[in-house]
Enzyme design. Sequence first.
Site, PDB file in Angstrom:
ATOM      1  N   ARG A  63      34.618   5.265 -37.780  1.00 31.11           N
ATOM      2  CA  ARG A  63      33.856   6.502 -37.743  1.00 31.11           C
ATOM      3  C   ARG A  63      32.388   6.215 -38.017  1.00 31.11           C
ATOM      4  NH1 ARG A  63      35.549   8.951 -41.982  1.00 31.11           N
ATOM      5  NH2 ARG A  63      33.654   8.646 -43.193  1.00 31.11           N
ATOM      6  N   TYR A 116      22.083  26.255 -20.697  1.00 34.96           N
ATOM      7  CA  TYR A 116      23.489  26.008 -20.416  1.00 34.96           C
ATOM      8  C   TYR A 116      24.338  26.947 -21.267  1.00 34.96           C
ATOM      9  CZ  TYR A 116      27.990  23.641 -21.098  1.00 34.96           C
ATOM     10  OH  TYR A 116      29.321  23.354 -21.228  1.00 34.96           O
ATOM     11  N   ASP A 189      16.981  18.510 -23.630  1.00 38.55           N
ATOM     12  CA  ASP A 189      18.248  18.176 -22.979  1.00 38.55           C
ATOM     13  C   ASP A 189      17.906  17.551 -21.635  1.00 38.55           C
ATOM     14  OD1 ASP A 189      20.644  18.124 -21.559  1.00 38.55           O
ATOM     15  OD2 ASP A 189      21.403  19.933 -22.504  1.00 38.55           O
ATOM     16  N   LYS A 214      28.108  13.603 -17.759  1.00 36.50           N
ATOM     17  CA  LYS A 214      27.505  13.862 -16.457  1.00 36.50           C
ATOM     18  C   LYS A 214      26.973  12.564 -15.829  1.00 36.50           C
ATOM     19  CE  LYS A 214      28.313  18.219 -17.565  1.00 36.50           C
ATOM     20  NZ  LYS A 214      28.521  18.241 -19.013  1.00 36.50           N
TER      21      LYS A 214
END
Length: 394
Positions: A63, A116, A189, A214
């Site tokens: 982690r 978005y 972004d 993406k």
Amino acid sequence: MTGQANEQASGPQHDKAGFETRAIHAGWEPDAATGSVIPPIFATSTYRQDGVGGLRGGYEYSRSANPTRTALETTMAALEQGERGFAFASGLAAEDTLVRATCAPGDHVVLPDDAYGGTFRLFDSVERAWGLAHTAVAVADVDAVAAAIEPGRTRLVWLETPTNPVLGIGDIEALAAVAHDAGALLVVDNTFASPYLQQPLTLGADVVVHSTTKYAGGHSDVVGGALVVRDAGLAERIAFHQNAIGAVAGPFDSWLVLRGLKTLAVRMERHCDNAERVVEFLSGDPRVAEVIYPGLPSHPGHEVAARQMSRFGGIVSFRHAGGEQAALDTCARAEVFTLAESLGGIESLIEHPGRMTHASVAGTDLEVPADLIRLSVGIETADDLIADLDRALG
């Protein structure tokens, strides 16, 4: 927590290399034991210590750090020309971790008025309940953004450029100056442009956000997110929250995004080539009321986009002259363009934002036109894409 991959690949041989070279070589040197030129998938949760606190390469628990993830984070930082990168389980996990690292209840954020839908939902339904206020404003209007900032309270000015799905363009340099004058950070972004077409940190942004699902991953086979920052102090705060919250990218997902980044440059060139062919076709078709693409001189953000992007990307939006039902029918008839959410993969996708990705903003100031169609133009044969759209338009 830094790891061996960071140390191996951060030397001067990659600092001044071209984008394609950094995409292939930054983040990893051939393995000393085997000579492997590709980072392995370190499918491990924990690491043997050489005595109590004697960590090998800085690794103790996956982690906190994993060598495959470290390689991805180092590569993302190299491509965005940032100080440090962070990989997450999704783009929204990256966004939420950033917010927790930089804001507190009672603070305020400025958002795009065409953000978005998932980002808007995060701020409107999750962060608002935590005590974080937001104001939505047109990112193309620098004065409006400045007016929306509440000095002493606004911590983040959040920018998508191009925006999703109406492809608005914000001036990164101008908005960075406005944010910094008010003591806020500019977050960009950069998912639609990818690091290949635009590097916001070099233009004054403080943080870059990606949905690596993406263009970074590029093959529609992974979900992930990333942050890249240019300030070491901010990096330490994000690193703490990344470990404390724990929404990290797993080793296999990190490996898939790393694989995608190695071909990002050549894929983006083809995405842009095909998008330009699609725009040319749509612009001359009477069934189309409006084509929205930053590469068109008629686009209100064209000059800014031309200044801060190397090309204009693979996303094309357009409005059907026949209205909402005609737009829905077009989506249903498409065959080479797959009816699906997401974007940035090698295959072309078509969607109706109002009923799909942006349904969460219906009835708000962020609601998108009902006749709007968004295309993620893939890397297929351009003539096939145009023939499919011609048939689908009806």
